[in-house]
Design an enzyme around this catalytic site. Structure first.
Site, mmCIF file in Angstrom:
data_model
loop_
_atom_site.group_PDB
_atom_site.id
_atom_site.type_symbol
_atom_site.label_atom_id
_atom_site.label_comp_id
_atom_site.label_asym_id
_atom_site.label_seq_id
_atom_site.Cartn_x
_atom_site.Cartn_y
_atom_site.Cartn_z
ATOM 1 N N HIS A 6 -9.481 182.997 -1.383
ATOM 2 C CA HIS A 6 -10.100 182.201 -0.313
ATOM 3 C C HIS A 6 -10.587 183.144 0.772
ATOM 4 O O HIS A 6 -9.937 184.154 1.055
ATOM 5 C CB HIS A 6 -9.080 181.220 0.285
ATOM 6 N N ASP B 169 -8.367 174.018 -4.959
ATOM 7 C CA ASP B 169 -8.937 173.575 -6.248
ATOM 8 C C ASP B 169 -8.061 173.876 -7.450
ATOM 9 O O ASP B 169 -8.401 173.475 -8.570
ATOM 10 C CB ASP B 169 -10.311 174.247 -6.435
#
Ligand code: SDX
Length: 448
Positions: free
Chosen positions: A324, A382
């Site tokens: 991320h 996700d």
């Protein structure tokens, strides 16, 4: 239409009482330039370089904007090192446990938790805007049945701008609110219709007797042939997932909506641009890519092979659902989603979900690997969500459409904040030009 409460608007970045500054020196000529350092309420301060080009003739250079603040916002705060996520100051863990999606939607859009009357008015307005104009059904019929639902969402959401344009003035708060309510209400209907169309089944109209998430599940899984009872456990789990996906600061799709909106474009067209950006596998499309990756890995024995591929600079393969830009610790949403996996699997009677076992084994191997530790790569929002969606009966191509339903709340709140921020200018970055310098046209007969 519920009356709009005064949202907590982004106030212009004010210089602090004792102006702190940063001075830069151009070592080529000794020239010094000094810029104010602006504080927020929490998180990194910013150096205001709006005059930098005028002062120096130089552009700053930051592909991907990893070190660049694009705006002042009061909506969502993320501390990537500590794994903190707050909507309007409320920790995501508390909202996921104690709130529900439409209350979080009200909070994100208006800045505070609603009282009972405000919540009732808001939910009533959302409920009574869920139907699509009957003519919109023809947009769906223009697509092939096997079209990706995100392609359909891009097209149909953008088409809403054709239905709500000429009589709207989006500089007015009341028209902004109507657009916000229409988008929040209609996204589930559009997503459900995209699914039904792909299945060759008739569209199921919204039911005003159901709450937001139950209504969505009913539109997706009911048929005209028999009554369909929505599982309250699955509705609650999906509602929690919607809360976790509702907003996330200045991510790619939100920045897309903001920059599209900065030109004064129709909000439905701006949200359609956000849908397009979210679709990418590096962003919201990762939830679908995670299931494809886990299916390809297939067996725990192959995990080392894929972790090796993910570390190989010459191999484009990445562990989808990992890493991320902001979180350099666990994505707090991933932890909450992993917990929700168990509830959903139990409700649908899946005693053993091989993909979940594989995902957890992969997570264990990866986070203990030096490369992942060094690069601070952890599971993100996700990584586990697709396992839940699949267990609920959604096919992988629908996963990002679910993300888009939830993120519409964040997109529209950020769009409104951008519109009402006195510091907003049309988004227009510059570049470092590395192309050919001036040259003369060459006639065809003289070209090699
Ligand atoms: C979302 O921004 C948001 O807030 C997004 C989101 C939201 O709610 O809006 O949180 C939702 O989009 C989550 C992210 C979903 N995407 C994926 O899971 C796809 C896999 N992840 C990566 O592609 C990547 O981690 C990104 C896109 C998420 C972040 O990319 P960055 O910040 O540009 O990082 P990078 O590509 O520069 O990588 C830094 C290093 C690189 O190695 P070096 O060249 O420095 O040696 O980390 C490596 C990368 O190779 N790396 C990975 C990796 N992610 C980064 N290596 C292997 N597997 C990965 N998944």
């Amino acid at each position: 239409m519920a009356k709009k409460t005064t949202a907590t608007k982004a106030t212009p970045a004010k210089a602090p009482a004792r102006q702190e500054t940063m001075t830069l020196i151009d070592n080529r000529n000794g020239k010094q330039v000094t810029y104010p350092i602006l504080k927020g309420t929490v998180g990194p301060e910013v150096v205001d370089i709006r005059k930098f080009y005028a002062d120096t003739g130089l552009f700053t250079y930051d592909p991907g904007y990893g070190s660049t603040g694009s705006c002042t916002s009061t909506i969502t705060y993320i501390d990537g090192e500590a794994g903190v996520l707050e909507y309007r100051g409320y920790p995501i863990e508390q909202l996921a446990e104690k709130s529900h999606f439409l209350e979080v939607a009200y909070l994100i859009i208006n800045g505070d938790l609603p009282n009972a009357r405000q919540q009732a008015e808001f939910e009533d307005s959302i409920t009574h805007h869920t139907m699509l104009h009957e003519q919109m059904q023809f947009f769906f019929r223009g697509f092939r049945r096997d079209s990706h639902p995100m392609a359909v969402m891009c097209g149909v959401v953008g088409a809403l701008s054709a239905f709500y344009h000429d009589h709207m003035d989006f500089s007015k708060p009341e028209d902004q609110m109507i657009a916000a309510h229409r988008l929040i209400s209609k996204m589930p209907t559009i997503a459900a219709y995209a699914y039904k169309y792909s299945q060759g089944q008739p569209f199921i109209y919204p039911r005003n007797t159901m709450n937001y998430t139950e209504n969505f599940l009913h539109m997706v899984f009911a048929t005209p042939c028999e009554d369909y009872k929505v599982s309250p456990v699955l509705a609650k789990a999906l509602d929690r997932l919607f809360i976790l996906h509702a907003d996330h600061e200045q991510n790619a799709s939100t920045s897309t909506v903001r920059i599209a909106g900065s030109s004064g474009a129709n909000p439905f067209a701006c949200i359609s641009a956000g849908v397009a950006s979210l679709w990418g596998p590096a962003h919201g499309g990762a939830n679908e890519a995670v299931i494809a990756m886990l299916t390809e890995i297939g067996d725990k024995k192959r995990i080392p092979e894929y972790v090796k591929k993910a570390k190989d600079k010459n191999d484009p393969f990445r562990l989808m659902g990992f890493g991320h830009r902001v979180y350099k610790n666990y994505d707090p949403r991933a932890k909450l989603i992993r917990q929700t996996c168990y509830e959903v699997l139990e409700e649908v009677g899946i005693k053993k979900e091989p993909l979940l076992e594989l995902a957890m084994a992969l997570e264990k191997v990866a986070i203990e690997d030096d490369y992942f530790i060094e690069h601070k790569l952890y599971p993100n929002v996700d990584f586990y969500s697709g396992i839940i969606y699949r267990a609920m009966g959604f096919p992988p191509p629908m996963f990002t459409a679910l993300f888009a339903i939830a993120r519409t709340v964040g997109w529209i709140a950020q769009w409104e904040e951008m519109l009402t921020d006195p510091e907003t200018r049309i988004g227009r970055p510059r570049q470092r030009f590395a192309g050919p310098t001036t040259r003369n046209y060459v006639a065809m007969k003289k070209r090699k």
